[in-house]
Design a protein around this motif. Sequence first.
Motif, PDB file in Angstrom:
ATOM      1  N   GLY A   1       0.802  -1.218   0.000  1.00 27.78           N
ATOM      2  CA  GLY A   1       0.000   0.000   0.000  1.00 27.78           C
ATOM      3  C   GLY A   1       0.829   1.259   0.000  1.00 27.78           C
ATOM      4  N   LEU A   2       2.034   1.203   0.582  1.00 34.49           N
ATOM      5  CA  LEU A   2       2.900   2.372   0.622  1.00 34.49           C
ATOM      6  C   LEU A   2       3.274   2.844  -0.774  1.00 34.49           C
ATOM      7  CD1 LEU A   2       4.567   4.285   2.448  1.00 34.49           C
ATOM      8  CD2 LEU A   2       6.423   2.628   2.318  1.00 34.49           C
ATOM      9  N   TYR A   3       3.334   1.908  -1.738  1.00 34.78           N
ATOM     10  CA  TYR A   3       3.712   2.259  -3.112  1.00 34.78           C
ATOM     11  C   TYR A   3       2.528   2.182  -4.073  1.00 34.78           C
ATOM     12  CZ  TYR A   3       8.404   1.871  -1.284  1.00 34.78           C
ATOM     13  OH  TYR A   3       9.543   2.056  -0.544  1.00 34.78           O
ATOM     14  N   GLY A   4       1.316   2.187  -3.546  1.00 41.04           N
ATOM     15  CA  GLY A   4       0.125   2.204  -4.382  1.00 41.04           C
ATOM     16  C   GLY A   4      -0.135   0.913  -5.110  1.00 41.04           C
ATOM     17  N   GLY A   5       0.363  -0.201  -4.585  1.00 44.46           N
ATOM     18  CA  GLY A   5       0.175  -1.483  -5.243  1.00 44.46           C
ATOM     19  C   GLY A   5      -0.999  -2.267  -4.684  1.00 44.46           C
ATOM     20  N   THR A   6      -1.123  -3.496  -5.131  1.00 42.11           N
ATOM     21  CA  THR A   6      -2.201  -4.382  -4.679  1.00 42.11           C
ATOM     22  C   THR A   6      -1.601  -5.701  -4.229  1.00 42.11           C
ATOM     23  OG1 THR A   6      -2.545  -5.213  -6.928  1.00 42.11           O
ATOM     24  CG2 THR A   6      -3.893  -3.330  -6.222  1.00 42.11           C
ATOM     25  N   LEU A   7      -2.259  -6.336  -3.262  1.00 44.70           N
ATOM     26  CA  LEU A   7      -1.818  -7.627  -2.750  1.00 44.70           C
ATOM     27  C   LEU A   7      -3.020  -8.563  -2.714  1.00 44.70           C
ATOM     28  CD1 LEU A   7       0.538  -9.270  -1.406  1.00 44.70           C
ATOM     29  CD2 LEU A   7      -0.484  -8.596   0.785  1.00 44.70           C
ATOM     30  N   GLU A   8      -2.845  -9.740  -3.265  1.00 45.86           N
ATOM     31  CA  GLU A   8      -3.909 -10.750  -3.263  1.00 45.86           C
ATOM     32  C   GLU A   8      -3.366 -12.036  -2.661  1.00 45.86           C
ATOM     33  OE1 GLU A   8      -5.224 -11.245  -7.234  1.00 45.86           O
ATOM     34  OE2 GLU A   8      -5.996  -9.193  -7.442  1.00 45.86           O
ATOM     35  N   THR A   9      -4.162 -12.645  -1.792  1.00 45.14           N
ATOM     36  CA  THR A   9      -3.806 -13.933  -1.197  1.00 45.14           C
ATOM     37  C   THR A   9      -4.969 -14.888  -1.405  1.00 45.14           C
ATOM     38  OG1 THR A   9      -4.672 -13.266   0.961  1.00 45.14           O
ATOM     39  CG2 THR A   9      -2.343 -12.848   0.537  1.00 45.14           C
ATOM     40  N   ALA A  10      -4.641 -16.139  -1.700  1.00 49.44           N
ATOM     41  CA  ALA A  10      -5.705 -17.113  -1.964  1.00 49.44           C
ATOM     42  C   ALA A  10      -5.219 -18.499  -1.575  1.00 49.44           C
ATOM     43  CB  ALA A  10      -6.103 -17.085  -3.437  1.00 49.44           C
ATOM     44  N   ALA A  11      -6.117 -19.265  -0.938  1.00 47.24           N
ATOM     45  CA  ALA A  11      -5.834 -20.652  -0.586  1.00 47.24           C
ATOM     46  C   ALA A  11      -6.583 -21.555  -1.556  1.00 47.24           C
ATOM     47  CB  ALA A  11      -6.268 -20.935   0.846  1.00 47.24           C
ATOM     48  N   ALA A  12      -5.836 -22.436  -2.229  1.00 48.66           N
ATOM     49  CA  ALA A  12      -6.466 -23.349  -3.189  1.00 48.66           C
ATOM     50  C   ALA A  12      -7.149 -24.480  -2.435  1.00 48.66           C
ATOM     51  CB  ALA A  12      -5.422 -23.904  -4.150  1.00 48.66           C
ATOM     52  N   PRO A  13      -8.266 -25.020  -2.962  1.00 49.80           N
ATOM     53  CA  PRO A  13      -8.947 -26.143  -2.293  1.00 49.80           C
ATOM     54  C   PRO A  13      -8.028 -27.351  -2.186  1.00 49.80           C
ATOM     55  CG  PRO A  13     -10.340 -25.162  -3.989  1.00 49.80           C
ATOM     56  CD  PRO A  13      -8.978 -24.573  -4.170  1.00 49.80           C
ATOM     57  N   GLY A  14      -7.876 -27.833  -0.993  1.00 45.90           N
ATOM     58  CA  GLY A  14      -7.084 -29.030  -0.773  1.00 45.90           C
ATOM     59  C   GLY A  14      -5.632 -28.762  -0.520  1.00 45.90           C
ATOM     60  N   ALA A  15      -4.967 -28.023  -1.397  1.00 51.14           N
ATOM     61  CA  ALA A  15      -3.536 -27.773  -1.221  1.00 51.14           C
ATOM     62  C   ALA A  15      -3.149 -26.511  -1.973  1.00 51.14           C
ATOM     63  CB  ALA A  15      -2.707 -28.960  -1.715  1.00 51.14           C
ATOM     64  N   GLY A  16      -2.178 -25.809  -1.404  1.00 51.97           N
ATOM     65  CA  GLY A  16      -1.629 -24.647  -2.088  1.00 51.97           C
ATOM     66  C   GLY A  16      -2.122 -23.326  -1.520  1.00 51.97           C
ATOM     67  N   PHE A  17      -1.191 -22.368  -1.449  1.00 51.47           N
ATOM     68  CA  PHE A  17      -1.516 -21.009  -0.995  1.00 51.47           C
ATOM     69  C   PHE A  17      -0.700 -20.051  -1.844  1.00 51.47           C
ATOM     70  CE2 PHE A  17      -1.452 -17.251   1.668  1.00 51.47           C
ATOM     71  CZ  PHE A  17      -2.726 -17.226   2.211  1.00 51.47           C
ATOM     72  N   THR A  18      -1.353 -19.010  -2.356  1.00 52.93           N
ATOM     73  CA  THR A  18      -0.691 -18.093  -3.290  1.00 52.93           C
ATOM     74  C   THR A  18      -0.737 -16.665  -2.745  1.00 52.93           C
ATOM     75  OG1 THR A  18      -1.346 -19.473  -5.166  1.00 52.93           O
ATOM     76  CG2 THR A  18      -0.638 -17.222  -5.651  1.00 52.93           C
ATOM     77  N   VAL A  19       0.406 -15.985  -2.853  1.00 54.00           N
ATOM     78  CA  VAL A  19       0.516 -14.564  -2.519  1.00 54.00           C
ATOM     79  C   VAL A  19       0.981 -13.842  -3.777  1.00 54.00           C
ATOM     80  CG1 VAL A  19       1.689 -12.822  -1.131  1.00 54.00           C
ATOM     81  CG2 VAL A  19       1.047 -15.018  -0.104  1.00 54.00           C
ATOM     82  N   THR A  20       0.211 -12.877  -4.239  1.00 53.64           N
ATOM     83  CA  THR A  20       0.538 -12.128  -5.456  1.00 53.64           C
ATOM     84  C   THR A  20       0.505 -10.638  -5.155  1.00 53.64           C
ATOM     85  OG1 THR A  20      -0.447 -13.862  -6.837  1.00 53.64           O
ATOM     86  CG2 THR A  20      -0.053 -11.709  -7.868  1.00 53.64           C
ATOM     87  N   ALA A  21       1.583  -9.953  -5.502  1.00 54.42           N
ATOM     88  CA  ALA A  21       1.675  -8.499  -5.283  1.00 54.42           C
ATOM     89  C   ALA A  21       2.035  -7.826  -6.593  1.00 54.42           C
ATOM     90  CB  ALA A  21       2.721  -8.187  -4.233  1.00 54.42           C
ATOM     91  N   ARG A  22       1.381  -6.705  -6.851  1.00 57.40           N
ATOM     92  CA  ARG A  22       1.684  -5.893  -8.027  1.00 57.40           C
ATOM     93  C   ARG A  22       2.033  -4.479  -7.567  1.00 57.40           C
ATOM     94  NH1 ARG A  22      -0.657  -2.084 -11.112  1.00 57.40           N
ATOM     95  NH2 ARG A  22      -0.103  -2.018 -13.354  1.00 57.40           N
ATOM     96  N   LEU A  23       3.188  -3.983  -8.025  1.00 58.56           N
ATOM     97  CA  LEU A  23       3.682  -2.672  -7.604  1.00 58.56           C
ATOM     98  C   LEU A  23       3.877  -1.794  -8.834  1.00 58.56           C
ATOM     99  CD1 LEU A  23       6.337  -3.948  -5.088  1.00 58.56           C
ATOM    100  CD2 LEU A  23       4.220  -2.802  -4.486  1.00 58.56           C
ATOM    101  N   PRO A  24       3.107  -0.704  -8.962  1.00 64.06           N
ATOM    102  CA  PRO A  24       3.303   0.202 -10.106  1.00 64.06           C
ATOM    103  C   PRO A  24       4.611   0.967  -9.970  1.00 64.06           C
ATOM    104  CG  PRO A  24       1.665   1.096  -8.600  1.00 64.06           C
ATOM    105  CD  PRO A  24       2.012  -0.268  -8.084  1.00 64.06           C
ATOM    106  N   LEU A  25       5.349   1.081 -11.059  1.00 66.70           N
ATOM    107  CA  LEU A  25       6.646   1.735 -11.007  1.00 66.70           C
ATOM    108  C   LEU A  25       6.536   3.247 -11.044  1.00 66.70           C
ATOM    109  CD1 LEU A  25       8.645  -0.595 -13.419  1.00 66.70           C
ATOM    110  CD2 LEU A  25       8.454  -0.695 -10.930  1.00 66.70           C
TER     111      LEU A  25
END
Length: 416
Positions: free
Chosen positions: A387-411
């Motif tokens: 948030g400090l750099y105006g970006g977005t963060l998404e987190t998601a847990a897949a059914p059964g197995a797996g966890f994903t963290v995705t961040a996008r930072l505008p330059l």
Amino acid sequence: MMQLTAPVQAQAGSHSGARVESETRAWLRRRPAGVLPDALFAIAIAVFAQINLVFQLDNSTPYGPMPAVAASTLVATAVLALRRVTPLATAVIVAVAIAGPMLVTPLTVTLWGDMLPILVATYSVARHSERARAVIGVAAIVTAVVVVFLRNPESGTVGNLPFVGVPVAVCLVAGRVLRARARSQSDDRARAQQLEAEREEAIGAALAEERARIARELHDIVAHCVSVMVVQAGAAEDLLDRDPQQARAPLQSIQDTGRQAVGELRRMLGLLRGERARLALKPQPGTADLADLVDHMAEIGLPVELTVEGSARPLPPGVDLTVYRIVQEALTNALKHAAPTTAHVVLHYDDQSVRVSVRDTGPTGGSGGAGANRVGHGLIGMHERVGLYGGTLETAAAPGAGFTVTARLPLQAAQR
């Protein structure tokens, strides 16, 4: 009966002249000794005025009753002791003391007892009063001068008026000019104080932001190192009974990780203490250090694959550090909450932004399992960084197995 009014603090948008008058009176109230010079000045004039009357009485017969002349000059000179405390009242009293008896009978006009009090009162009301009050005071003085010229035979013709009018005008102009100068200096001091207060506020905000950033750094460092040491300690404990020789490797990793944590903490605390000049500090980690981080995680039991998409290029320092910390925190969470597992890190560059994604294959366990356990200070810290750099963060847990963290930072936002 003359009444002294208490100074009133000037409010925003009030007349600047009233503010100067209030400040003058407040200064006199805080320092009563400030009235002493005016009192001594008034006493000196009163004494010289009475002595002048005695000499004038010896040389010629004064106009009007001598007691009336003495009383008039005494009042006109003595009230000058209050010329800065109540300048308008002083001017009015001087005018009444000099011109009032003239309406009944002509009196002798003297330099010390009449002319000098008129000039001092004119300057004082012009210097220490706001415009409206100064106009009233000067009008009273001018009225007194006109009455003296009309009622006193010694005044002669109207041709003598400039000999009185010019000094009165000079005192009036001098008083207003000095008042305007004092008001300008007061406004300059107020602006300087406001700028200083704004500067202190900006410094305080910058310090608070820097402390928050350092706190996030400390959290990331400590959480990563402690998590690694806990995992390695568990591995060493399992190997001690079965293969003590192999237990040396995780124990050595614990030592190395502990030294790394101590070094990082010493570096961050050095920043807090202002020891940047005395410490040979290495630069903050960034995307160039992701390969070393991946190798380190693999050594302690978390196989990680790193993929770079797009044309890699230097990033702004804050964004570079943020990407590294997000990957570090996400891998630490995977090691802590989802082991045994593997992870895949994808770093994608485009013209407008940089995107990083970390996905592990460990069990999530539904709402009450490991996926729910990951929602803590680590993810909160990630949100704050992004948030400090105006970006977005998404987190998601897949059914059964797996966890994903995705961040996008505008330059572009990071380069402002």
